[in-house]
Design a protein around this motif. Structure first.
Motif, mmCIF file in Angstrom:
data_model
loop_
_atom_site.group_PDB
_atom_site.id
_atom_site.type_symbol
_atom_site.label_atom_id
_atom_site.label_comp_id
_atom_site.label_asym_id
_atom_site.label_seq_id
_atom_site.Cartn_x
_atom_site.Cartn_y
_atom_site.Cartn_z
ATOM 1 N N GLU A 114 -27.332 0.981 -41.033
ATOM 2 C CA GLU A 114 -25.708 1.135 -41.072
ATOM 3 C C GLU A 114 -25.541 2.669 -41.649
ATOM 4 O OE1 GLU A 114 -21.769 -0.885 -42.336
ATOM 5 O OE2 GLU A 114 -23.503 -1.868 -42.633
ATOM 6 N N SER A 150 -29.435 -7.911 -37.962
ATOM 7 C CA SER A 150 -28.474 -6.859 -37.149
ATOM 8 C C SER A 150 -27.468 -6.095 -38.028
ATOM 9 C CB SER A 150 -27.681 -7.623 -36.134
ATOM 10 O OG SER A 150 -26.721 -8.457 -36.595
ATOM 11 N N LYS A 152 -23.929 -4.965 -39.416
ATOM 12 C CA LYS A 152 -22.655 -5.650 -39.330
ATOM 13 C C LYS A 152 -21.551 -4.888 -38.966
ATOM 14 C CE LYS A 152 -21.578 -4.650 -44.257
ATOM 15 N NZ LYS A 152 -22.507 -3.576 -44.201
ATOM 16 N N PRO A 153 -20.749 -5.509 -38.346
ATOM 17 C CA PRO A 153 -19.426 -4.780 -37.751
ATOM 18 C C PRO A 153 -18.378 -4.414 -38.785
ATOM 19 C CG PRO A 153 -19.448 -7.045 -37.246
ATOM 20 C CD PRO A 153 -20.823 -6.797 -37.898
ATOM 21 N N ARG A 161 -19.420 1.283 -33.550
ATOM 22 C CA ARG A 161 -19.965 0.053 -33.215
ATOM 23 C C ARG A 161 -20.797 0.279 -32.027
ATOM 24 N NH1 ARG A 161 -14.654 0.812 -31.825
ATOM 25 N NH2 ARG A 161 -13.922 0.509 -29.803
ATOM 26 N N GLN A 164 -24.172 1.082 -33.162
ATOM 27 C CA GLN A 164 -24.821 -0.235 -33.811
ATOM 28 C C GLN A 164 -25.159 -1.170 -32.790
ATOM 29 O OE1 GLN A 164 -22.100 -1.933 -36.643
ATOM 30 N NE2 GLN A 164 -22.457 -0.153 -38.067
ATOM 31 N N ASP A 165 -24.278 -1.216 -31.793
ATOM 32 C CA ASP A 165 -24.745 -2.209 -30.674
ATOM 33 C C ASP A 165 -25.945 -1.804 -30.099
ATOM 34 O OD1 ASP A 165 -22.624 -3.873 -31.104
ATOM 35 O OD2 ASP A 165 -21.380 -2.979 -29.205
ATOM 36 N N ASN A 168 -28.948 -2.503 -32.366
ATOM 37 C CA ASN A 168 -28.952 -3.991 -32.403
ATOM 38 C C ASN A 168 -29.858 -4.449 -31.152
ATOM 39 O OD1 ASN A 168 -27.848 -4.145 -34.839
ATOM 40 N ND2 ASN A 168 -25.696 -5.034 -34.168
ATOM 41 N N ASP A 185 -29.338 -12.221 -35.795
ATOM 42 C CA ASP A 185 -27.888 -11.616 -35.257
ATOM 43 C C ASP A 185 -26.688 -12.439 -36.127
ATOM 44 O OD1 ASP A 185 -25.935 -10.504 -34.021
ATOM 45 O OD2 ASP A 185 -26.188 -11.515 -31.928
ATOM 46 N N VAL A 187 -23.713 -10.691 -36.068
ATOM 47 C CA VAL A 187 -22.525 -9.894 -35.710
ATOM 48 C C VAL A 187 -21.482 -10.821 -35.073
ATOM 49 C CG1 VAL A 187 -21.322 -8.460 -33.764
ATOM 50 C CG2 VAL A 187 -23.647 -7.873 -34.920
ATOM 51 N N ILE A 191 -17.028 -11.522 -36.547
ATOM 52 C CA ILE A 191 -16.246 -10.953 -35.766
ATOM 53 C C ILE A 191 -15.148 -12.163 -35.329
ATOM 54 C CG2 ILE A 191 -15.642 -10.486 -33.148
ATOM 55 C CD1 ILE A 191 -16.886 -8.084 -34.700
ATOM 56 N N PRO A 196 -13.673 -7.034 -36.653
ATOM 57 C CA PRO A 196 -14.251 -7.612 -37.810
ATOM 58 C C PRO A 196 -13.224 -8.576 -38.763
ATOM 59 C CG PRO A 196 -14.536 -5.272 -37.633
ATOM 60 C CD PRO A 196 -13.684 -5.635 -36.594
#
Length: 244
Positions: A114, A150, A152-153, A161, A164-165, A168, A185, A187, A191, A196
């Motif tokens: 991150e 994964s 985190k958002p 994001r 990050q996607d 992931n 996972d 995420v 959400i 978030p």
């Protein structure tokens, strides 16, 4: 004829002063650089003489290092927090490469990347650092399983994001290709309504208590599903009641 008592000219004084400054800077750089070199080659923090089949290492950046309830959350496992606040993946790799553990943990739980994306590293560079971590792990600790969490958002980094996607998705693919890697996972758990949820501190970056509770649930499920039955029988026999 008497000897001249004239003082040195301005240029000579300036050059002498500049030389002294350069020498002082060189000495400082050598000392500071040497100290930084030594620090960079220290093992990960949280080293312990606690060994055995029920030891888990939690390796990663500040989201890991700030997990103050870790040991209580993961009981009866022996959870060693080896996170580094603000760390990048490259820094983690350098430290774990110099780890001096005599025995591998039962598993390594890993969270990083991150910071790397936020600091300007590309997705490909970040994935290369993940692969490097796994290569170091294999060299030092063989087939010890790694649970990759994964990214985190986080609200503060919501603009990242898409990257990050991508990371992931690639991390999940790596886990499918390697029997020693599992992907966790988290995420969907963080959400709500496409954004978030209320699982973060005021900084919009680090998890609050509820955020860590959700992490714990996802991670416990992954450990129970992936680790061998004989390990669970020894370390967490209650988990076998929920395993087919």
């Amino acid at each position: 004829m008497p000897l001249s008592t004239r003082s040195p000219g301005p240029l000579r004084v300036a050059l002498a002063t500049l030389g002294k400054c350069a020498l002082a800077l060189a000495v400082f750089t050598t000392i500071f650089g040497g100290w930084q070199w030594v620090l960079a080659r220290q093992p990960l923090p949280g080293a312990s003489n606690r060994e055995g089949a029920c030891v888990l290492w939690f390796v990663g950046s500040s989201t890991m290092s700030r997990w103050s309830s870790l040991q209580a959350d993961l009981q009866p496992w022996i959870a060693l927090n080896r996170g580094m606040g603000g760390a990048t993946m490259a820094e983690i790799n350098l430290h774990i490469a110099h780890d001096q553990a005599k025995q591998a943990p039962q598993a390594i739980v890993y969270y990083a990347g991150e910071n790397d994306l936020a600091f300007g590293r590309s997705v490909d560079e970040t994935l290369a650092d993940l692969r490097e971590f796994l290569a170091i792990k294999s060299r030092l600790f063989g087939q010890t399983p790694v649970f990759v969490i994964s990214l985190k958002p986080s609200p503060t980094r919501w603009d990242r994001r898409d990257q990050q996607d991508q990371y992931n998705m690639a991390a999940r693919a790596i886990a499918k290709q390697r029997p020693d890697v599992a992907y966790v996972d988290i995420v969907p758990l963080l959400i709500e309504g496409g954004r978030p949820g209320p699982f973060y501190n005021e900084d919009g970056l680090h998890l609050n208590g509820e955020g860590y509770r959700r992490w714990t649930a996802a991670l416990r499920r992954a450990l129970d599903e992936s680790l061998p039955r004989n390990v669970l029988q020894r370390c967490n026999p209650e988990a076998l009641h929920y395993r087919s």
